[in-house]
Design a protein around this motif. Structure first.
Motif, PDB file in Angstrom:
ATOM      1  N   VAL A   1       0.889  -1.483  -0.033  1.00 37.49           N
ATOM      2  CA  VAL A   1       0.056   0.147  -0.079  1.00 37.49           C
ATOM      3  C   VAL A   1       0.830   1.436  -0.038  1.00 37.49           C
ATOM      4  O   VAL A   1       0.716   2.235  -0.963  1.00 37.49           O
ATOM      5  N   ILE A   2       1.765   1.300   0.883  1.00 36.74           N
ATOM      6  CA  ILE A   2       2.854   2.148   0.944  1.00 36.74           C
ATOM      7  C   ILE A   2       3.531   2.733  -0.350  1.00 36.74           C
ATOM      8  O   ILE A   2       3.611   3.689  -0.655  1.00 36.74           O
ATOM      9  N   GLY A   3       3.956   1.599  -0.913  1.00 35.47           N
ATOM     10  CA  GLY A   3       4.704   1.689  -2.137  1.00 35.47           C
ATOM     11  C   GLY A   3       3.864   2.313  -3.218  1.00 35.47           C
ATOM     12  O   GLY A   3       4.352   3.300  -3.904  1.00 35.47           O
ATOM     13  N   GLN A   4       2.554   1.819  -3.250  1.00 33.08           N
ATOM     14  CA  GLN A   4       1.668   2.616  -4.310  1.00 33.08           C
ATOM     15  C   GLN A   4       1.383   4.129  -3.986  1.00 33.08           C
ATOM     16  O   GLN A   4       1.400   4.859  -5.088  1.00 33.08           O
ATOM     17  N   TYR A   5       1.465   4.409  -2.776  1.00 33.50           N
ATOM     18  CA  TYR A   5       0.905   5.854  -2.405  1.00 33.50           C
ATOM     19  C   TYR A   5       2.269   6.621  -2.950  1.00 33.50           C
ATOM     20  O   TYR A   5       2.099   7.778  -3.465  1.00 33.50           O
ATOM     21  N   ARG A   6       3.372   6.087  -2.173  1.00 33.73           N
ATOM     22  CA  ARG A   6       4.790   6.951  -2.711  1.00 33.73           C
ATOM     23  C   ARG A   6       4.737   6.747  -4.121  1.00 33.73           C
ATOM     24  O   ARG A   6       5.679   7.969  -4.692  1.00 33.73           O
ATOM     25  N   GLY A   7       4.327   6.006  -4.957  1.00 31.04           N
ATOM     26  CA  GLY A   7       4.448   5.953  -6.353  1.00 31.04           C
ATOM     27  C   GLY A   7       3.680   6.655  -7.203  1.00 31.04           C
ATOM     28  O   GLY A   7       3.515   6.602  -8.308  1.00 31.04           O
ATOM     29  N   GLY A   8       2.846   7.764  -6.588  1.00 26.34           N
ATOM     30  CA  GLY A   8       1.737   8.592  -7.242  1.00 26.34           C
ATOM     31  C   GLY A   8       0.484   7.928  -7.483  1.00 26.34           C
ATOM     32  O   GLY A   8      -0.343   8.541  -8.257  1.00 26.34           O
TER      33      GLY A   8
ATOM     34  N   LEU B   1      -4.316  11.910   3.374  1.00 25.35           N
ATOM     35  CA  LEU B   1      -4.215  12.811   4.219  1.00 25.35           C
ATOM     36  C   LEU B   1      -2.991  12.539   5.058  1.00 25.35           C
ATOM     37  O   LEU B   1      -2.117  13.468   5.384  1.00 25.35           O
ATOM     38  N   VAL B   2      -2.984  11.233   5.490  1.00 22.64           N
ATOM     39  CA  VAL B   2      -1.602  10.884   6.316  1.00 22.64           C
ATOM     40  C   VAL B   2      -0.376  11.098   5.541  1.00 22.64           C
ATOM     41  O   VAL B   2       0.800  11.508   6.150  1.00 22.64           O
ATOM     42  N   MET B   3      -0.166  10.677   4.281  1.00 21.43           N
ATOM     43  CA  MET B   3       0.849  10.710   3.589  1.00 21.43           C
ATOM     44  C   MET B   3       1.209  12.175   3.162  1.00 21.43           C
ATOM     45  O   MET B   3       2.587  12.394   3.030  1.00 21.43           O
ATOM     46  N   ALA B   4       0.381  13.146   3.264  1.00 23.62           N
ATOM     47  CA  ALA B   4       0.681  14.477   2.875  1.00 23.62           C
ATOM     48  C   ALA B   4       1.087  15.327   4.599  1.00 23.62           C
ATOM     49  O   ALA B   4       1.511  16.551   4.156  1.00 23.62           O
ATOM     50  N   ALA B   5       0.829  14.638   5.445  1.00 27.03           N
ATOM     51  CA  ALA B   5       1.104  15.584   6.645  1.00 27.03           C
ATOM     52  C   ALA B   5       2.522  15.445   6.815  1.00 27.03           C
ATOM     53  O   ALA B   5       3.422  14.686   6.063  1.00 27.03           O
ATOM     54  N   ALA B   6       2.937  16.225   7.776  1.00 24.48           N
ATOM     55  CA  ALA B   6       4.388  16.503   8.111  1.00 24.48           C
ATOM     56  C   ALA B   6       4.653  16.438   9.946  1.00 24.48           C
ATOM     57  O   ALA B   6       3.586  16.690  10.614  1.00 24.48           O
ATOM     58  N   ASP B   7       5.865  16.118  10.161  1.00 27.79           N
ATOM     59  CA  ASP B   7       6.050  16.222  11.669  1.00 27.79           C
ATOM     60  C   ASP B   7       6.435  17.851  12.045  1.00 27.79           C
ATOM     61  O   ASP B   7       6.095  18.671  11.185  1.00 27.79           O
ATOM     62  N   ASP B   8       6.706  17.706  13.192  1.00 27.09           N
ATOM     63  CA  ASP B   8       6.924  19.160  13.591  1.00 27.09           C
ATOM     64  C   ASP B   8       8.069  20.021  13.175  1.00 27.09           C
ATOM     65  O   ASP B   8       7.866  21.123  13.087  1.00 27.09           O
ATOM     66  N   ASP B   9       9.035  19.049  12.282  1.00 25.19           N
ATOM     67  CA  ASP B   9      10.197  19.875  11.708  1.00 25.19           C
ATOM     68  C   ASP B   9       9.763  20.013  10.362  1.00 25.19           C
ATOM     69  O   ASP B   9      10.526  20.691   9.421  1.00 25.19           O
ATOM     70  N   GLY B  10       8.407  19.757   9.757  1.00 25.85           N
ATOM     71  CA  GLY B  10       8.247  20.165   8.431  1.00 25.85           C
ATOM     72  C   GLY B  10       8.352  18.754   7.433  1.00 25.85           C
ATOM     73  O   GLY B  10       8.386  19.281   6.394  1.00 25.85           O
TER      74      GLY B  10
ATOM     75  N   ALA C   1       8.101  15.099   5.923  1.00 22.55           N
ATOM     76  CA  ALA C   1       7.097  13.900   5.644  1.00 22.55           C
ATOM     77  C   ALA C   1       7.308  12.941   6.527  1.00 22.55           C
ATOM     78  O   ALA C   1       8.269  12.704   6.796  1.00 22.55           O
ATOM     79  N   LEU C   2       5.931  12.485   6.644  1.00 16.71           N
ATOM     80  CA  LEU C   2       6.145  11.114   7.545  1.00 16.71           C
ATOM     81  C   LEU C   2       6.935  10.038   6.762  1.00 16.71           C
ATOM     82  O   LEU C   2       6.880   9.940   5.825  1.00 16.71           O
ATOM     83  N   ASP C   3       7.747   9.320   7.719  1.00 12.84           N
ATOM     84  CA  ASP C   3       8.676   8.172   7.049  1.00 12.84           C
ATOM     85  C   ASP C   3       7.717   6.879   7.074  1.00 12.84           C
ATOM     86  O   ASP C   3       6.340   6.958   7.358  1.00 12.84           O
ATOM     87  N   ASP C   4       8.233   5.845   6.337  1.00 13.96           N
ATOM     88  CA  ASP C   4       7.420   4.619   6.042  1.00 13.96           C
ATOM     89  C   ASP C   4       6.909   4.048   7.341  1.00 13.96           C
ATOM     90  O   ASP C   4       5.912   3.453   7.178  1.00 13.96           O
ATOM     91  N   ARG C   5       7.673   4.002   8.557  1.00 16.97           N
ATOM     92  CA  ARG C   5       7.521   3.524   9.626  1.00 16.97           C
ATOM     93  C   ARG C   5       6.373   4.244  10.130  1.00 16.97           C
ATOM     94  O   ARG C   5       5.216   3.556  10.633  1.00 16.97           O
ATOM     95  N   GLN C   6       6.278   5.553  10.232  1.00 19.51           N
ATOM     96  CA  GLN C   6       5.034   6.308  10.898  1.00 19.51           C
ATOM     97  C   GLN C   6       3.862   6.026  10.037  1.00 19.51           C
ATOM     98  O   GLN C   6       2.760   5.969  10.646  1.00 19.51           O
TER      99      GLN C   6
END
Length: 430
Positions: A189-196, A206-215, A217-222
């Motif tokens: 699933v994550i691979g498909q979203y990363r692949g556009g 929405l989760v994939m477009a989110a960012a952490d406190d430092d701006g 993008a969330l990594d694959d583990r998150q």
């Protein structure tokens, strides 16, 4: 371990808070309603303890299991996907999934309710919250893996000895294999979203477009932790609620007849839609009564961030605290005749403030379940569609009983499917 539900119920006779040993660790069991509310609402208590520590084995640090500090960052990302407007958009898809599932049923079939409801809930999640092509595979993998994972997690909670769970025992191998299949599906699933290939308007987008406190993008583990949180909650909770409900109706034809009367009156033979949900009052009462008697999350755990006092007992910082929705919602001092299946106890004129506070099937406070409206909408639409057209009855003399594993699941035999006839719609029963 022999009978945890009976043990929890027995503690209502004693103090509101007791200290006990569970799997070699000291925990505080909260049995009083007001004390439980304090634990669930106060920010002195954080997600932790034996139940939550074990849940992290499956879903990592997702929105269900994360600390209060992490939750303040994660909740704003997840909440928009569960707003009333979004749930209204999901409702037609939910209805389509229900119709597709029910259309495959056959007159006289011995129906495996649990498997059927797992499959339905998985399809709904895959079409609404994780809508990329691989989402269906991941949802099906979760539905297939959950029974093995929940049993293994229950063992890990009661016997928290990591070395024992690494031994090459058959149960441990089944657990690792189920976890590996699920991780592989989520990685796809994550691979498909990363692949556009992200649809752009579902929860995972929405989760994939989110960012952490430092701006960043969330990594694959998150992202993985959030996907697993959504799959676990979206599949298991709704599947369990619908399974319990269909089994309960099979044993309570009087309740079923009243449900039929409401559905026939309000729907007049058509499929239910989102606008029907608030009008199907008795349908919702049935579902809430099922959640009261058999909450999927039968035990919650927290950890104290600082020393505190609950019902006169001083609890040190870092202590494990347990609350049982199952025990609270069967308290005879709160609910009259608590073992009786009575949907009318949810009539507005009968419901008291104390009963509302004791009803903790969705948790409480700031950590109350984000997906409550999503799950209840799906359950109402599914139950309305099923009961409008089908009667389900016990195929064997197997009594319905709760099976306490990591979540509370029904232990019962298959149900026989019978189409409702014109006579039954008029108030009779086949």
């Amino acid at each position: 371990m022999r009978d945890p539900l009976a043990f929890l119920a027995s503690q209502r006779e004693g103090p509101a808070v007791v200290r006990l040993q569970l799997a070699g660790r000291q925990v505080y069991l909260v049995s009083g309603g007001e004390a439980a509310r304090q634990v669930l609402v106060s920010q002195v208590f954080d997600k932790g303890g034996p139940f939550m520590d074990t849940a992290r084995v499956l879903v990592g640090n997702g929105v269900i299991t994360c600390s209060n500090a992490d939750h303040r960052r994660q909740q704003p990302v997840m909440r928009p996907a569960f707003s009333r407007e979004q749930v209204a958009r999901y409702a037609p898809v939910m209805g389509e999934c229900v119709a597709q599932a029910v259309d495959r049923w056959c007159e006289g079939e011995r129906f495996d309710v649990e498997a059927g409801m797992y499959g339905l809930a998985a399809r709904v999640v895959a079409r609404t919250l994780i809508a990329a092509p691989a989402g269906r595979h991941a949802a099906d993998a979760m539905a297939g893996a959950l029974p093995v994972l929940l049993e293994g997690m229950f063992r890990r909670m009661l016997v928290p000895w990591p070395l024992l769970h690494r031994l090459p025992l058959p149960a441990n191998r089944r657990f690792r294999q189920a976890q590996a299949r699920l991780d592989g599906a989520v990685g796809e699933v994550i691979g498909q979203y990363r692949g556009g290939q992200a649809p752009g308007d579902d929860l995972l987008s929405l989760v994939m477009a989110a960012a952490d406190d430092d701006g960043r993008a969330l990594d694959d583990r998150q992202v993985r932790d959030q996907v697993l949180s959504v799959l676990a909650a979206g599949v298991e909770t709704t599947a369990s609620l619908l399974s319990w409900t269909l089994h309960a109706l099979a044993g309570h034809p009087d309740v079923e007849r009243r449900l039929w009367a409401e559905l026939d009156r309000e729907l007049e033979g058509r499929s239910p839609v989102f606008a029907d949900v608030p009008r199907l009052a008795y349908t919702r009462q049935v579902l809430f009564e099922v959640l009261r008697l058999w909450p999927p999350t039968w035990m919650l755990s927290r950890i104290t961030l600082e020393e505190t006092v609950v019902s006169g007992l001083r609890i040190p910082a870092g202590a494990d605290v347990i609350v049982s929705p199952y025990a609270l919602q069967r308290d005879p001092s709160v609910f009259d005749h608590p073992e009786v299946f009575d949907p009318d106890r949810w009539l507005p004129e009968r419901l008291t403030t104390v009963q509302r506070q004791a009803f903790t099937a969705f948790g409480g406070g700031r950590r109350k379940c984000l997906g409550e409206q999503y799950g209840m909408t799906e359950a109402v639409l599914a139950l309305a569609a099923v009961s409008s057209n089908w009667q389900l009855r016990n195929a064997d003399a197997v009594p319905l009983r709760p099976l306490p594993r990591f979540l509370l699941t029904p232990k019962a035999g298959p149900l026989v499917l019978t189409r409702r006839t014109a006579l039954s719609r008029a108030g009779g029963q086949r």
